[in-house]
Design an enzyme around this catalytic site. Structure first.
Site, short mmCIF file in Angstrom:
data_model
loop_
_atom_site.label_atom_id
_atom_site.label_comp_id
_atom_site.label_asym_id
_atom_site.label_seq_id
_atom_site.Cartn_x
_atom_site.Cartn_y
_atom_site.Cartn_z
N TYR A 67 8.18 62.20 25.48
CA TYR A 67 8.29 61.06 24.55
C TYR A 67 9.77 60.76 24.29
CZ TYR A 67 8.04 58.38 20.16
OH TYR A 67 8.18 57.40 19.18
N SER B 146 13.44 55.50 18.63
CA SER B 146 12.97 56.60 17.78
C SER B 146 14.08 57.62 17.66
CB SER B 146 11.76 57.26 18.45
OG SER B 146 11.50 58.52 17.87
N GLY C 292 4.16 47.36 13.85
CA GLY C 292 4.04 46.05 14.50
C GLY C 292 3.20 45.09 13.65
N GLY D 272 0.09 49.70 12.63
CA GLY D 272 1.38 50.32 12.32
C GLY D 272 2.49 49.35 11.97
N GLY E 185 2.17 45.48 20.61
CA GLY E 185 1.50 46.48 19.76
C GLY E 185 1.50 46.08 18.29
N ALA E 186 1.00 44.87 17.99
CA ALA E 186 1.07 44.37 16.62
C ALA E 186 -0.25 44.47 15.87
CB ALA E 186 1.57 42.92 16.62
N ASN E 187 -1.25 45.12 16.48
CA ASN E 187 -2.53 45.23 15.77
C ASN E 187 -2.55 46.41 14.79
OD1 ASN E 187 -2.85 46.48 18.64
ND2 ASN E 187 -4.23 47.63 17.31
N1 LIG Z 1 5.61 56.06 13.10
C1 LIG Z 1 6.73 56.75 13.23
O1 LIG Z 1 7.06 57.64 12.43
C2 LIG Z 1 7.67 56.42 14.35
C3 LIG Z 1 8.82 57.20 14.49
C4 LIG Z 1 9.73 56.87 15.49
C5 LIG Z 1 9.50 55.79 16.29
N2 LIG Z 1 8.35 55.05 16.17
C6 LIG Z 1 8.18 53.90 17.05
O2 LIG Z 1 7.69 52.80 16.31
C7 LIG Z 1 6.97 51.92 17.16
C8 LIG Z 1 5.66 51.51 16.52
O3 LIG Z 1 4.81 52.62 16.45
P1 LIG Z 1 3.82 52.88 15.24
O4 LIG Z 1 4.30 54.11 14.58
O5 LIG Z 1 3.61 51.65 14.47
O6 LIG Z 1 2.51 53.30 16.07
P2 LIG Z 1 1.00 52.75 16.06
O7 LIG Z 1 0.52 52.56 14.67
O8 LIG Z 1 0.24 53.70 16.92
O9 LIG Z 1 1.13 51.36 16.81
C9 LIG Z 1 1.44 51.33 18.17
C10 LIG Z 1 0.97 50.05 18.77
O10 LIG Z 1 1.25 50.11 20.18
C11 LIG Z 1 0.09 49.70 20.88
N3 LIG Z 1 0.02 50.21 22.24
C12 LIG Z 1 -0.13 51.48 22.66
N4 LIG Z 1 -0.24 51.52 24.00
C13 LIG Z 1 -0.17 50.24 24.44
C14 LIG Z 1 -0.25 49.62 25.70
N5 LIG Z 1 -0.49 50.33 26.82
N6 LIG Z 1 -0.13 48.28 25.79
C15 LIG Z 1 0.07 47.54 24.67
N7 LIG Z 1 0.12 48.06 23.44
C16 LIG Z 1 0.00 49.40 23.32
C17 LIG Z 1 -1.05 50.23 20.01
O11 LIG Z 1 -2.27 49.59 20.39
P3 LIG Z 1 -3.70 50.30 20.15
O12 LIG Z 1 -4.03 50.09 18.71
O13 LIG Z 1 -4.58 49.56 21.08
O14 LIG Z 1 -3.55 51.75 20.48
C18 LIG Z 1 -0.54 49.83 18.64
O15 LIG Z 1 -0.80 48.48 18.39
C19 LIG Z 1 6.84 52.66 18.49
O16 LIG Z 1 7.79 52.16 19.39
C20 LIG Z 1 7.16 54.10 18.15
O17 LIG Z 1 7.72 54.80 19.25
C21 LIG Z 1 7.44 55.36 15.23
#
Ligand SMILES: NC(=O)c1ccc[n+]([C@@H]2O[C@H](COP(=O)([O-])OP(=O)(O)OC[C@H]3O[C@@H](n4cnc5c(N)ncnc54)[C@H](OP(=O)(O)O)[C@@H]3O)[C@@H](O)[C@H]2O)c1
Length: 317
Positions: free
Chosen positions: A185, A158, A34, A32, A28-30
């Site tokens: 979640y 998280s 990542g 957020g 998921g590096a495209n």
């Molecule tokens: N942001 C926060 O405040 C927060 C808080 C607590 C924990 N986290 C954790 O931080 C991590 C990163 O999340 P983020 O906040 O950066 O979210 P994000 O911006 O939504 O990024 C999530 C990434 O995961 C990918 N993804 C989703 N479903 C997938 C699948 N089936 N196969 C492969 N890739 C998939 C998404 O791809 P698409 O672009 O194709 O959807 C996107 O690249 C996660 O583990 C999340 O639980 C985040």
């Protein structure tokens, strides 16, 4: 309160020296955290292989990263949909064939707070399926290469693990009877943490074991809730993101990059890393408080056995 060993400002990418000849895989590096983690690692000379599910988003991410880092940036993409065990198997086969070494696999991808119960290709509740089962299988299939590389697994968890039922609902793991977006979640992120802590236990006594670390990004302004949350959650998080309660996606990437690159003697595998400020949502990156239910041994073992059965994959250490 303990002093932060990385100084008052906590761990920052300035702690990284040079990552030339190192290879990092990030799910998921495209977008957020990542994407931001990829940018930091590339800026230090590393090679980054993004494991993303979407072709066009990945092409765009590669072009954005090259624009920001320079055309020399060693970044590529292998299609990996964590919602499909066969896609994970295909991706792992390609990685094992084409990537000579893995210094760290960052299990970063996730979906969150999916409003209605939905299922992965293999019939798992979607949040448990993507966040836990998909990564469980991917890590298992890449384990031998990680071991040969003296590599690491970094699990991005998280603070949500502290919410919900604080355990795994084994008698209804798909939540057919009481589906709740946030509680499910929370279960999925707790499952990811339990996977990491259980794997550490299972590798005790093994020669040259890999290191496994658990971290979280606090509250970071990413596309997570926008992509999978309900309209209500999107509005609430959208408003919160404009306040100091939420930090940038770049800062949210620091804990996972730290766990992927910092010298092992400065990290504790049984620890939990992330922002240490208010509510552990923002602030200097360091060791966070971990609630004991994340290391409930009986639950960890039961989840491991169930995960092997459900993914039809037996780990060989
Ligand atoms: N942001 C926060 O405040 C927060 C808080 C607590 C924990 N986290 C954790 O931080 C991590 C990163 O999340 P983020 O906040 O950066 O979210 P994000 O911006 O939504 O990024 C999530 C990434 O995961 C990918 N993804 C989703 N479903 C997938 C699948 N089936 N196969 C492969 N890739 C998939 C998404 O791809 P698409 O672009 O194709 O959807 C996107 O690249 C996660 O583990 C999340 O639980 C985040």
């Amino acid at each position: 309160m303990k002093t932060n060993p990385f100084g008052k400002q906590g761990w920052t990418p300035e702690n990284i020296d040079n990552l030339e000849r190192k290879t990092f895989l990030i799910t998921g590096a495209n977008a957020g955290t990542g994407f931001e983690a990829a940018k930091i690692l590339l800026s230090k000379g590393a090679e980054v292989v993004m494991l993303n599910r979407n072709n066009s988003k990945s092409t765009k991410a590669i072009s954005d990263l090259k624009e920001q880092i320079g055309a020399h940036a060693k970044v590529s993409f292998i299609k990996t949909d964590l919602a499909s065990l066969s896609s994970v198997r295909q991706a792992a086969a390609e990685i094992n064939k084409t990537i000579p070494r893995i210094d760290a696999l960052l299990c970063n991808a996730a979906i969150a707070q999916v409003p209605k119960q939905t299922f992965t290709v293999d019939g798992f509740e979607s949040q448990l399926g993507v966040n836990h089962y998909g990564h469980f299988l991917l890590c298992g299939l890449l384990y031998q290469k990680l071991k040969a590389s003296h590599g690491r697994i970094v699990v991005v968890a998280s603070e949500g693990y502290k919410m919900g039922i604080k355990t795994i609902q084994f008698d209804d793991i798909n939540w057919d009877n009481n589906y709740h977006p946030n509680k499910v979640y929370s279960q999925s992120k707790l499952a990811q943490m339990m996977f990491a802590y259980e794997l550490q236990d299972r590798l005790k006594g093994i020669d040259n074991p890999i290191n496994i670390y658990v971290c979280h990004p606090g509250a970071s302004a990413t596309t997570l809730i926008k992509n999978s949350g309900s309209l209500r959650d999107r509005i609430i998080f959208g408003i919160m993101s404009k306040t100091p309660l939420v930090q940038s996606a770049e800062k949210g990437a620091y804990p996972e990059v730290m766990c992927a690159t910092e010298a092992a003697e400065h990290l504790n595998q049984k620890g939990y890393y992330g922002p240490t400020g208010r509510m552990q949502w923002t602030g200097p990156v360091g060791a966070c408080k971990l609630e004991p239910h994340a290391q409930d041994k009986a639950v960890m073992e039961k989840l491991w056995n169930l995960s092997e059965k459900e993914t039809n994959f037996k780990w060989i250490y």
